[in-house]
Design an enzyme around this catalytic site. Structure first.
Site, mmCIF file in Angstrom:
data_model
loop_
_atom_site.group_PDB
_atom_site.id
_atom_site.type_symbol
_atom_site.label_atom_id
_atom_site.label_comp_id
_atom_site.label_asym_id
_atom_site.label_seq_id
_atom_site.Cartn_x
_atom_site.Cartn_y
_atom_site.Cartn_z
ATOM 1 N N ASP A 64 -10.115 -4.928 -2.074
ATOM 2 C CA ASP A 64 -8.486 -4.591 -2.777
ATOM 3 C C ASP A 64 -7.724 -4.469 -3.721
ATOM 4 O OD1 ASP A 64 -5.389 -4.345 -2.900
ATOM 5 O OD2 ASP A 64 -5.727 -6.352 -1.928
ATOM 6 N N LYS B 291 -0.152 1.270 -5.558
ATOM 7 C CA LYS B 291 0.829 0.617 -6.347
ATOM 8 C C LYS B 291 -0.190 2.113 -7.792
ATOM 9 C CE LYS B 291 1.144 -3.893 -7.063
ATOM 10 N NZ LYS B 291 0.470 -4.968 -6.834
ATOM 11 N N PHE C 293 -3.972 -12.239 -3.146
ATOM 12 C CA PHE C 293 -2.689 -12.080 -3.629
ATOM 13 C C PHE C 293 -3.029 -10.270 -2.381
ATOM 14 C CE2 PHE C 293 0.789 -8.974 -3.090
ATOM 15 C CZ PHE C 293 1.648 -9.828 -3.025
HETATM 16 C C1 LIG Z 1 0.814 -5.538 -5.201
HETATM 17 C C2 LIG Z 1 -0.630 -5.285 -4.406
HETATM 18 C C3 LIG Z 1 -0.711 -5.992 -3.054
HETATM 19 C C4 LIG Z 1 0.864 -4.913 -1.927
HETATM 20 O O1 LIG Z 1 1.169 -3.904 -2.033
HETATM 21 P P1 LIG Z 1 3.199 -3.502 -2.066
HETATM 22 O O2 LIG Z 1 2.938 -2.003 -2.151
HETATM 23 O O3 LIG Z 1 4.066 -4.639 -3.201
HETATM 24 O O4 LIG Z 1 2.527 -4.043 -0.752
HETATM 25 C C5 LIG Z 1 -1.496 -6.057 -2.444
HETATM 26 N N1 LIG Z 1 -2.486 -6.007 -3.103
HETATM 27 C C6 LIG Z 1 -3.188 -6.722 -4.157
HETATM 28 C C7 LIG Z 1 -4.700 -6.879 -4.795
HETATM 29 C C8 LIG Z 1 -1.486 -5.900 -4.559
HETATM 30 O O5 LIG Z 1 -1.376 -6.217 -6.437
#
Ligand SMILES: *Cc1c(COP(=O)(O)O)cnc(C)c1O
Length: 383
Positions: free
Chosen positions: A215, A244, A130
């Site tokens: 990420d 986050k 994700f």
């Molecule tokens: C939450 C998340 C995203 C996206 O972040 P948003 O601030 O909701 O756009 C991307 N990568 C990972 C691993 C995430 O947990």
């Protein structure tokens, strides 16, 4: 009394499957509804509340900066921003960075920079990953469920199974700009990457002239027991995506660039709100809290205990327990929605990760006693 749930429901876009709880206040690992009902928050703002709700240091920093300067685009320099970028550089060894406002933007930036810096177009991502909801990040996301209805997606992307080095080696070519991976797959079901896999991916990228994008939007800021999860495996990512919990719960993202990333042309990217002083002040206060309260170490200790306690739950419903530090996944042999509702009745808020995994992302300031209550409630619900 003003009908919060009814009013919001009327004006929603419709994309969120919401729970019938209206939260109006928070403190540490607790959140409260309007009637004063208390919940232990293992949703943790989906991982954006690592320092806990309404941490006094964040409140102070935000209030002070809000009374000084709020809007200041990157056309100009700013004192808080300068402090933040030098602090992040010292912590990661990465000199250059681009500041934005969310995880999807941090990933979008990483993908654009990988293409422009390498002159290549290919992006290799993992299945079950994700990376966010904007078109580039969405295309990188290795789950058809999120793609449905939004095709055609961005060309040049391919997906391979996670934790499988052989399949990854088969996908990375002379056309590959970057490989993008989460050190622990979060939304996909809480699957930690093995040291062998993540180190192998880094080695492969170096051999073939591709960049490694990590990420760490969910795994960063102490969650896994280190400030950043790549530090568990002595990795040196070329591009690091953060968001986050970066700014104590305020919207902020960052894309950090290592030495292997070539020049980024002037004017090739930008963001109006990126690097705004209030977010920078909150991000600085977040780093202070991480250090002063030793939150990564706390996540390692409490997380180790939590994983052991979850493993010890005897239930015919549980297939597997996974995690690293204070990200925990309990995979069930059935759908999790009824269990999440039963937990909420017991005053515990938790997340799903897919249809069959209960995911816990408590603030790292959660107390031992609160964590014990979470485990006890889970034990009850899974019986
Ligand atoms: C939450 C998340 C995203 C996206 O972040 P948003 O601030 O909701 O756009 C991307 N990568 C990972 C691993 C995430 O947990």
């Amino acid at each position: 009394m003003f009908d919060i749930i009814g009013t919001e429901s009327q004006h929603n876009s419709g994309v969120y499957g919401k729970r019938e709880i209206a939260l109006v206040r928070g403190a540490g690992a607790l959140v409260f509804d309007r009637d004063g009902r208390e919940y232990i928050d293992c949703v943790g703002g989906q991982g954006s509340a690592n320092v806990g709700h309404v941490h006094p240091a964040i409140v102070r920093a935000v209030s002070a900066q809000a009374g000084t300067l709020i809007a200041c685009t990157e056309m100009f320099y700013n004192d808080r921003r300068a402090e933040l970028v030098s602090r992040l550089a010292a912590l990661t060894g990465m000199r250059r960075m681009f500041l934005s406002n969310s995880g999807a933007e941090a990933v979008e930036t990483a993908l654009k920079f990988a293409r422009v810096a390498t002159g290549r177009s290919g992006i290799v991502a993992a299945l079950r990953s994700f990376h966010g909801r904007t078109f580039g990040a969405l295309t990188a996301t290795g789950n058809k469920k999120y793609h449905a209805g939004f095709e055609p997606l961005v060309p040049g992307f391919s997906h391979v199974p996670y934790n499988n080095l052989e399949k990854l080696a088969g996908a990375v070519t002379e056309q590959t700009a970057a490989v993008i991976l989460e050190p622990v797959q979060g939304e996909g079901g809480v699957y930690p990457g093995t040291a062998e896999y993540l180190r192998g991916a880094q080695e492969l990228c170096r051999q073939r002239g591709a960049l490694l994008i990590l990420d760490e939007i969910q795994t960063g800021y102490g969650r896994t027991g280190k400030l950043f999860a790549y530090q568990h495996h002595d990795l040196q990512p070329d591009i690091l995506c953060l968001a986050k919990s970066m700014a104590g719960g305020l919207p902020m993202g960052a894309t950090l660039l290592g030495e292997r990333v070539g020049e980024i042309p002037i004017g090739s990217h930008g963001s109006t709100f990126g690097g705004n002083p209030v977010a920078c002040a909150a991000a600085l206060a977040t780093l202070d809290v991480m250090e002063e309260q030793r939150l990564p170490e706390r996540a390692a200790v409490l997380g180790g205990r939590l994983q052991a306690q979850l493993q010890a739950i005897e239930s015919p419903l549980v297939r597997e327990v996974r995690g690293l530090g204070l990200i925990a996944g309990v995979e069930l042999k059935q759908k999790v929605a009824p269990c999440l509702a039963a937990l909420a009745e017991r005053g515990i808020l938790a997340l799903p990760a897919g249809m069959t995994v209960i995911r816990l992302l408590p603030p790292l300031v959660i107390t031992e006693e609160q964590l014990e209550r979470v485990v006890a409630a889970l034990g009850e619900v899974l019986h």
